[in-house]
Motif scaffolding. Sequence first.
Motif, PDB file in Angstrom:
ATOM      1  N   ARG A   1       0.822  -1.208   0.000  1.00  0.00           N
ATOM      2  CA  ARG A   1       0.000   0.000   0.000  1.00  0.00           C
ATOM      3  C   ARG A   1       0.858   1.260   0.000  1.00  0.00           C
ATOM      4  NH1 ARG A   1      -2.899   0.778   5.483  1.00  0.00           N
ATOM      5  NH2 ARG A   1      -1.001   1.950   5.938  1.00  0.00           N
ATOM      6  N   GLU A   2       1.918   1.255   0.811  1.00  0.00           N
ATOM      7  CA  GLU A   2       2.738   2.455   0.929  1.00  0.00           C
ATOM      8  C   GLU A   2       3.752   2.597  -0.205  1.00  0.00           C
ATOM      9  OE1 GLU A   2       1.899   4.741   2.820  1.00  0.00           O
ATOM     10  OE2 GLU A   2       0.530   3.671   4.161  1.00  0.00           O
TER      11      GLU A   2
ATOM     12  N   CYS B   1       6.473   0.847  -0.828  1.00  0.00           N
ATOM     13  CA  CYS B   1       7.884   0.631  -0.437  1.00  0.00           C
ATOM     14  C   CYS B   1       8.680   0.067  -1.616  1.00  0.00           C
ATOM     15  CB  CYS B   1       7.959  -0.329   0.742  1.00  0.00           C
ATOM     16  SG  CYS B   1       6.927   0.148   2.136  1.00  0.00           S
TER      17      CYS B   1
ATOM     18  N   PHE C   1       7.451   7.839   7.995  1.00  0.00           N
ATOM     19  CA  PHE C   1       6.140   7.169   8.033  1.00  0.00           C
ATOM     20  C   PHE C   1       5.576   7.198   9.445  1.00  0.00           C
ATOM     21  CE2 PHE C   1       8.105   5.433   4.235  1.00  0.00           C
ATOM     22  CZ  PHE C   1       7.069   5.447   3.326  1.00  0.00           C
TER      23      PHE C   1
ATOM     24  N   PRO D   1      -0.232  10.974   4.816  1.00  0.00           N
ATOM     25  CA  PRO D   1      -0.158   9.679   4.119  1.00  0.00           C
ATOM     26  C   PRO D   1      -0.545   9.781   2.640  1.00  0.00           C
ATOM     27  CG  PRO D   1      -1.345   9.448   6.201  1.00  0.00           C
ATOM     28  CD  PRO D   1      -1.053  10.917   6.031  1.00  0.00           C
TER      29      PRO D   1
ATOM     30  N   SER E   1       2.337  10.982   0.359  1.00  0.00           N
ATOM     31  CA  SER E   1       3.691  10.441   0.507  1.00  0.00           C
ATOM     32  C   SER E   1       4.169   9.928  -0.858  1.00  0.00           C
ATOM     33  CB  SER E   1       3.717   9.334   1.549  1.00  0.00           C
ATOM     34  OG  SER E   1       2.973   8.236   1.098  1.00  0.00           O
TER      35      SER E   1
ATOM     36  N   ARG F   1       2.731   6.853  -2.611  1.00  0.00           N
ATOM     37  CA  ARG F   1       1.356   6.898  -3.144  1.00  0.00           C
ATOM     38  C   ARG F   1       1.249   7.853  -4.332  1.00  0.00           C
ATOM     39  NH1 ARG F   1      -2.783   6.442   1.903  1.00  0.00           N
ATOM     40  NH2 ARG F   1      -1.539   5.037   3.195  1.00  0.00           N
TER      41      ARG F   1
ATOM     42  N   GLY G   1      -4.396   4.740  -1.261  1.00  0.00           N
ATOM     43  CA  GLY G   1      -3.662   3.524  -0.911  1.00  0.00           C
ATOM     44  C   GLY G   1      -4.222   2.252  -1.532  1.00  0.00           C
TER      45      GLY G   1
END
Lengths: 189, 475
Positions: A71-72, A74, A155, B62, B65, B68, B129
Motif C-alpha cells: 500500500r505504501e 515501499c 512514516f 499519508p 507520501s 502513493r 492507498g
Amino acid sequence: MLQKTDKSAIGFVIAALVFFFIGGLLTTVVPPLVDKSWSKPFENTDPSKGPTGKLRPYTDVELKGRAIYVREGCWYCHTQQTRTLLADTKRSGWKGVDSPVSTPDEFVYDSPHMFGTKRTGPDLSRVGGKYDRQWHRTHFRNPRDLVPGSVMPPFPWIANNDDDFNALVAYIQTLGRAKDWRPDHDYEK
Amino acid sequence: MSGVQVTRATPIGAVPLAESIHEDTTAKWFLLSSVAYFFVVGIIALTIAAKFVWPQLLGTVPYLSYGRLRPLHVNGMLFGWLLPADLGLAYYIVPRLCGVKLWSEKLGIATAALWNVIVLGAVYALPAGYNKGWEYAELPMPLVALVVVAWVMFGINIFATVATRKYQQMYVSLWYTMATILWTTFVYSTGNIAVLFTTGTNQANLNWMYVHNAVGLIFTPIGLAMAYYFIPKTSNTPLYSHKLSMIGFWSLAFVYVWTGAHHMLHGPISQWLQTIAIAFSVMLLIPVWTVVYNFFATMKGQWHQLRDNVPLKFLMSGVVFYLLTCFQGPMHSLRSVNAIVSKTDWIPGHAHMAVLGCFSFFAIAGCYYVIPRMFRTQLHSEALANWTFWFFMVGGLGFFVTLWLGGFWQGWQWNNPSIPFIDTVVALKPVWTVRFFSGVLMFLGIATFLFNILATVVGRGQAVASPKPVAAVTA
C-alpha cells in the motif's frame, strides 16, 4: 503473403495476432512448465548444497504487514532480489558473510511479487533479522535520525500505530529467511 | 497510398468539402481532457521530484507520501494524458484515412466519458492507498474492468470505421492503430488479470511482459501511427517508402513480445529465458531503424521546414529520441551493461525519453496540428507553441542527460561494495536537484501547451474574423 494485408482487414488481424502469439505464448505460458523451480517452495536439508532451510507460507500478521508494504509503495524504491552479481551478494551480506543469491523457489508464496525495478534505497531481499524492532520504529519515524543523508520519507502514521507497525516489522523479518544463511544464526526478532 | 492526400494550404475559415463530413466530437473530448490531465499530473510529477531534494516535504500526510504519489504520476501520465491523447488523435485520423465518418460518434462520446470516470477514479484510489502492487497495473479491479469496457468500445468504433472504409488500401497508420487495439487487449489482460492466478517468479514474468509491452505494443504502435500520419501531413511531403513501413511493422509485431524477461536480468529467473529476452531485445534494432530511416528519408530536402513548423519540430525531435531510446534498450539488455545500469537512476532517464521525449512529443505535435483544424480556427499563438517546444526540449534533455550520467555513476559505485550504500545515495543529490529544475522547465512546457490549446478553443470566433498571415501554417 503479408503484402496483401494492407488491403484486407481480416487478413491483417489474423497475421497480427499470429505474430504476437508465437512469442507471447513461448515466453509466458511455456517457461513455468519447463522450469519447475518457479513453483516448488525452497527446501534444503543438505549443507553441502548451500544454505539449509525451508520456505513457509506467511502468517496472517505477516500478510497484513505485507499489505502495508504494498500500500505504501515501499517497492518503488526497494528491490527484493540479490542478483547473481558479486556486489549484490556483498551488499546483501552481513558482518562479512556474503548472502546467497535469490532463487525463484524463495518467492513461491509472494503475490503480488515485490522484486522491484528501482533501487533508490538498499535491496531488502536479505534484510530479515538484521535490525530489531526499536531500530525500525525510530527509522520509520524519521529515517534521517538513524541514517544521515537518507531520502526515505518518514512514516509516522505507521510508527505510531502499534498494530500496523508490528505487522510490517513481522513481514520485514521474514525477508530472505527461507535460507538460513548466517553462520551464527544471530537473527533479530 | 490513397489514404494520405497531401493538400495545399486552404484559406482560413473555408472548410474543404472532404473535411465537412467529420464531426470530431469524440476526438475533441478525448484531446481536451487529456491535455488537462497532463497539467494536473505534471504538478504531481514536480512534487515527487521535489521529494528527492527535500525528503521531509509533505512527509506527515499519508495521501501525499512518495509511495502513493508515484503511481499516480505514472498512471496519470500513461493513462490520463498519453493514451487518451493518442485515442483522441486516432478518432481524428482513422475516419480521414478511411474517407468516411466515424462509425458512431455517440459510442465515441460515451467512451470519452467513461475514460474520464476511470481517470478520476484513479486520482482518488491511488493516493488513498488502493494499490494492487504491480507496476503499471496498480489500479483497483473495478477500474480495470472499466478500462476493458472502454477499450472494447474504442475497438468496435475503429474496426467498424475501417470496415466501412472508402479506400481499399490501408495506410500504415491504420495498421498500427488496429494492431494496438488487438495487442493491448492481450497485453493488458496479462498484466492485470492473468497475474492474479500466479505467484512469485511466474507472476513477475507476466508482470514484465505487460510492463514492457505497455510501452512496446501499446504506446509504440499507437505513437508510430501518429508519426506516420503527422510527419507527412505537417511537412506536406509523401512518405518515403511503403515497403519499409511494412518491414518495420511486421518485425515489431514479431519481435517485441519476447523481451519482457530482460527486466529480470541477473535476477531470480531462468538463465535461458534471460538469454532469449536479450537476443530479441537486440533484434528490436531492426523495426526501429527501418522506421526511423523511413522518417528521415521522408524529410530529405524538407529539413528547412523545421525552422518555423512547430509540430514538425516536435515530431522530428521525437523521432531522434525514439532512435536513442531504442538504442539504449537493446544495449541495457546485454548482461555486462545491465550489471551497471539496471535498477539505477539511468532507468527513469531512459523511460522518460521514451514516454515523454518520443511518444508525448508525437502527441503534442498531433494536438497542435488537429485542434485548430477541428475547431475550424487558427492556433492561438505560434510563438507560444515554439516556447512549449523549447521548454520541453531543454527541460527534457536536462532530465535525461543528468539521470544517465548520475545513474551510470551510481551503478559503478554499487559494483564497488567497499562504498557504503548511503554514500551512493548522497552522491546522487546534485543529480536529483538538476532533475527537479529540469522538471520545472518541462512543467512550463505543459502550462504553455495547455494555455495555447485552451486559448485556441475559447478564442476560435475571433481568429476567423481577423486572419493572421499564414506563411508558417501548412494545412
